[in-house]
Design a protein around this motif. Structure first.
Motif, PDB file in Angstrom:
ATOM      1  N   GLU A  47       0.808  -1.213   0.000  1.00 25.50           N
ATOM      2  CA  GLU A  47       0.000   0.000   0.000  1.00 25.50           C
ATOM      3  C   GLU A  47       0.848   1.273   0.000  1.00 25.50           C
ATOM      4  O   GLU A  47       1.944   1.289   0.561  1.00 25.50           O
ATOM      5  N   PRO A  48       0.336   2.347  -0.584  1.00 25.20           N
ATOM      6  CA  PRO A  48       1.019   3.635  -0.513  1.00 25.20           C
ATOM      7  C   PRO A  48       0.974   4.172   0.928  1.00 25.20           C
ATOM      8  O   PRO A  48       0.166   3.740   1.739  1.00 25.20           O
ATOM      9  N   GLU A  49       1.843   5.122   1.168  1.00 25.21           N
ATOM     10  CA  GLU A  49       2.005   5.665   2.506  1.00 25.21           C
ATOM     11  C   GLU A  49       0.691   6.216   3.088  1.00 25.21           C
ATOM     12  O   GLU A  49       0.362   6.002   4.248  1.00 25.21           O
ATOM     13  N   TRP A  50      -0.067   6.942   2.252  1.00 25.51           N
ATOM     14  CA  TRP A  50      -1.287   7.560   2.768  1.00 25.51           C
ATOM     15  C   TRP A  50      -2.280   6.549   3.322  1.00 25.51           C
ATOM     16  O   TRP A  50      -2.989   6.789   4.281  1.00 25.51           O
ATOM     17  N   MET A  51      -2.288   5.371   2.709  1.00 25.07           N
ATOM     18  CA  MET A  51      -3.214   4.327   3.162  1.00 25.07           C
ATOM     19  C   MET A  51      -2.787   3.828   4.531  1.00 25.07           C
ATOM     20  O   MET A  51      -3.624   3.625   5.419  1.00 25.07           O
ATOM     21  N   LEU A  52      -1.485   3.637   4.709  1.00 27.05           N
ATOM     22  CA  LEU A  52      -0.981   3.186   6.011  1.00 27.05           C
ATOM     23  C   LEU A  52      -1.286   4.217   7.087  1.00 27.05           C
ATOM     24  O   LEU A  52      -1.728   3.886   8.187  1.00 27.05           O
ATOM     25  N   GLU A  53      -1.081   5.499   6.749  1.00 24.09           N
ATOM     26  CA  GLU A  53      -1.373   6.552   7.722  1.00 24.09           C
ATOM     27  C   GLU A  53      -2.842   6.559   8.118  1.00 24.09           C
ATOM     28  O   GLU A  53      -3.197   6.742   9.280  1.00 24.09           O
ATOM     29  N   TRP A  54      -3.667   6.346   7.093  1.00 20.07           N
ATOM     30  CA  TRP A  54      -5.124   6.320   7.317  1.00 20.07           C
ATOM     31  C   TRP A  54      -5.480   5.204   8.300  1.00 20.07           C
ATOM     32  O   TRP A  54      -6.252   5.372   9.232  1.00 20.07           O
TER      33      TRP A  54
END
Ligand SMILES: Nc1ncnc2c1ncn2[C@@H]1O[C@H](COP(=O)(O)OP(=O)(O)OP(=O)(O)O)[C@@H](O)[C@H]1O
Ligand SMILES: [Mg+2]
Lengths: 485, 255
Positions: A47-54
């Motif tokens: 997953e891209p970073e934004w998804m992990l942050e989410w």
């Protein structure tokens, strides 16, 4: 001689037919929930970073709920506390290599779906129905993809959508059910593993039914899928979800989130046939089905219609809802919930009227047998701006036997005087007289029950796409099988 | 066809039928009369196998086979039909679906092919004429919101559909207006055949002018106290039941 009590006992004791386990090599995260678990899932899916942050944000919110208020206490359901550290949050059949086509899917898994009546192979596909099959934490296969692509329709697994259509996902995920919505929505946002994604472009009427079939296979695992459907202006789609799980003594958790979005003049028809393992006759085992489903009629003159036939799960807790934001939009909820043995269901809907001339219809039918408890819980809320809102609610209960219970809890909040609301409710019991009358016409007790139950449910069944109406009828009949005197 | 010997039946601890004897042969019509609460409907229900009643002594055989212990659906499939005094409402179930379910269940039990919707519709269209019933009524829920007269017509319609060997008609005439009475009675007559039989429970001599009985029986306090020809019905109508008396023990028991 056959007596009603005997029949009611038999009805209450129905066997579960989908309780087998598929023997495939699985790859799992270690049990337990912490930041590493979430990183593991996110990494597995590349997953891209934004998804992990989410996910992380949701996880920390979940932790705050876990420390504080914990589980929602208002529902009419009872179960020992769930230990979130015992659950396996990611479990997937081990893939030997990248799959180029369906032919490379593990034959064990293909035959599992076949046994469930959902053939995935090209030559045997359900006519006119595109299927996305989710096995534990991952999507196994999506059929008819190319056909759908011709119309510009995107129908794929959530994992694939995050890779291929990140803009759409990023724009809409969590927009209808934010992670702050409730405890299980927070948990799902943190650990969701897969699910279906669907986008219907402007003006397109989806030429076939779209279906996702969810299957829990692994022991000790939970299923946390997330489904997102977006119907762009003037489009239409009919979507169906089905599910099952093996029979196991321990309870397994299913905490899904479904988000629907309709733009101007669009329509989504979402149907569910839920047949998770309900537990045994004594109430041991079974799925805890804690699901948040919500749609938003974002655009004007759009429509979202939920139809559900709930027959499985030890505990069902779900309220498919519609936020009627666009003027002239329509929300519908049609539900049949059958509970037997020690099953508990607390289900219903919320219709939130924000726009002018918004209309909603609620038809809920609860059937209880054995020691089951069946609760309808609904909310109709009319906000100040929603001039001329209209709602019709009907919630009926049918009791088979006298040890089960039916409860209805409708809430109404009206903040605009022009609203027009109607409510009807009745509870009935299949009487000895009715059964004798049927018997006297040559109809067995078992067939009499299924006649009466089908009659009771017909307003809901007629909302289902034809093939699935037949399936739903069969499912209810199966639940009544074995009732010989 | 039907042979009842010394039949006793109760509800809970209360004995209602206290030794009924009756023989009905093919081709015959038997009328049963008697005061309210004397046990006429109980007899009809016991014969049809209503589980609310227990048979405590005696026997009833239908075509040589004992009915006792036979589930009610099997009795129906064997050709026994009860026209209910108070037909039951089954909300949500369409009358035509209900009738087709019963019709096919009976055919299936005999190894005959089942009727599909079209074929059954044709049969239905033909048979509604027997009782001059509005075909639209069959698209409504079974007996739900039917008027008293409509319920009775519906019962006779079902009799016309099922073509039973033995029909037990429990007051098919009560609550009917004059025209309806004639229509229902005509309907019953059309269904009379040398190979079937009818037991007709009634309070009124009037229907017997149309459906002429071979025998009339008077049931009082759970027993048949008099049997006779058609003229017995006239006697009951003019003189009531009191003069017919009760069996000796019953008179003593009731003091
Ligand atoms: N389910 C029941 N529980 C208790 N008592 C019953 C029940 N069914 C019948 N009875 C009693 O049995 C007696 C006979 O009733 P039944 O209905 O057979 O009379 P009937 O001859 O058909 O009367 P009517 O002419 O009024 O229809 C009555 O006293 C009635 O109250
Ligand atoms: Mg009576």
């Amino acid at each position: 001689m056959t007596t009603t009590n005997q029949v009611v006992r038999d009805v209450a004791k129905q066997e579960y037919k989908y309780g087998f386990v598929t023997d495939v090599e699985q790859e799992s995260a270690p049990p337990g929930l912490n930041e590493d678990t979430i990183r593991f899932i996110s990494a597995k899916k590349n997953e891209p970073e934004w998804m992990l942050e989410w996910r992380m944000k949701a996880y920390h919110h979940f932790l705050s709920l876990l420390d504080g208020e914990r589980l929602p206490g208002w529902a009419n359901i009872h179960h020992p506390p769930v230990n979130f550290q015992d659950i396996i949050y990611y479990s997937a059949p081990k893939a030997k290599k990248e799959l180029a086509s369906l032919d490379e899917v593990d034959p064990e898994i293909l035959s599992t779906y076949e046994k469930l009546g959902i053939p995935l192979q090209e030559q045997k596909r359900l006519a006119g129905v595109a299927v996305d099959a989710v096995f534990d934490s991952v999507s196994i296969a999506t059929t008819f993809k190319e056909e759908l692509a011709k119309h510009g329709i995107i129908f794929c697994s959530m994992s694939e959508a995050v890779q291929e259509h990140p803009d759409l996902v990023r724009k809409y995920i969590g927009s209808v059910v934010p992670h702050t919505d409730n405890f299980y929505a927070a948990l799902n946002a943190a650990v969701f593993s897969d699910g279906s994604f669907c986008y219907i472009p402007k003006g397109v009427r989806c030429p076939m039914e779209l279906t996702t079939y969810f299957r829990i296979n692994s022991e000790g695992s939970g299923q946390f899928e997330r489904t997102l459907i977006i119907a762009d202006e003037g489009s239409y789609v009919s979507y169906l979800e089905g599910c099952s799980a093996p029979m196991r003594d321990e309870n397994q958790l299913h905490a899904a989130v479904v988000e629907l979005i309709t733009l101007d003049n669009a329509e989504i028809k979402y149907s569910t046939i839920q047949n998770w393992y309900p537990g045994d006759d004594e109430g041991k085992g079974g799925i805890y089905n804690f699901v948040t489903k919500r749609g938003i009629c974002q655009g004007r003159n759009s429509k979202i219609s939920w139809t559900q036939v709930e027959t499985g799960s030890a505990i069902t807790w779900k309220y498919p809802s519609v936020i009627l934001r666009g003027d002239d939009s329509i929300g519908e909820f049609y539900s049949v919930a059958l509970t037997k043995a020690y099953q508990q269901a607390d289900t219903g809907t919320k219709m939130i009227h924000l726009g002018k001339n918004t209309r909603s219809t609620i038809i809920a039918k609860g059937i209880s047998a054995g020691h089951a408890q069946n609760t309808y819980r609904g909310l109709v809320r009319v906000m100040p701006r929603a001039t001329n809102a209209w709602n019709f609610t009907q919630c009926d209960s049918l009791l088979l036997g006298d040890q089960c219970g039916a409860h209805t809890t409708p809430y109404v909040e009206v903040r605009n005087n022009s609203a027009h609301l109607e409510h009807e409710a009745f509870t009935s019991k299949v009487s000895e007289d009715q059964l004798f009358y049927c018997n006297q016409r040559g109809i067995s007790i078992e067939d009499a029950h299924s006649l009466i139950i089908n009659g009771f449910c017909k307003e809901v069944f007629k909302q289902l796409p034809l093939e699935f109406a037949v399936e739903a009828t069969r499912l209810l009949e199966m639940n009544l099988e074995g009732t010989v005197g | 066809m039907l042979q009842i010997t010394n039949l006793h039946a109760s509800v809970g601890d209360v004995e209602i039928l206290k030794g009924v004897d009756l023989q009905v042969n093919a081709g015959e019509v038997h009328a049963i009369m008697g005061p309210n609460g004397s046990g006429k409907s109980t007899l009809a229900n016991v014969l049809a196998g209503n589980p609310s009643f227990t048979t405590t002594a005696g026997d009833a055989t239908f075509e040589g086979e004992s009915l006792l212990g036979m589930p009610p659906e099997d009795r129906a499939r064997a050709g026994l039909f009860l026209c209910f005094q108070h037909p039951i409402e089954v909300p949500g179930v369409r009358l035509d679906h209900f009738m087709r379910a019963g019709f096919n269940a009976i055919r299936k039990s005999k190894g005959m092919d089942e009727y599909d919707v079209l074929k059954f519709d044709r049969l239905l269209n033909e048979r509604v004429d027997v009782v001059e019933m509005d075909r639209n009524l069959t698209k409504r829920s079974v007996n739900e919101g039917f008027s008293g007269g409509e319920k009775k017509r519906n019962e006779v319609l079902q009799m016309a559909i099922f073509e039973p060997k033995l029909s037990i008609l429990d007051e098919p005439d009560s609550g009917l207006d004059v025209d309806a009475l004639r229509i229902v009675a005509d309907g019953i007559n059309q269904l009379r055949r040398p190979d079937n039989a009818i037991i007709l429970v009634t309070h009124y001599q009037r229907i017997l002018n149309y459906v002429v009985p071979d025998q009339v029986h008077v049931l009082i306090d759970g027993r048949i106290v008099r049997s006779g020809g058609k003229e017995l019905a006239l006697e009951v109508e003019s003189r009531g039941y009191d003069h017919l008396g009760r069996p000796a023990e019953a008179t003593q028991a009731s003091g």
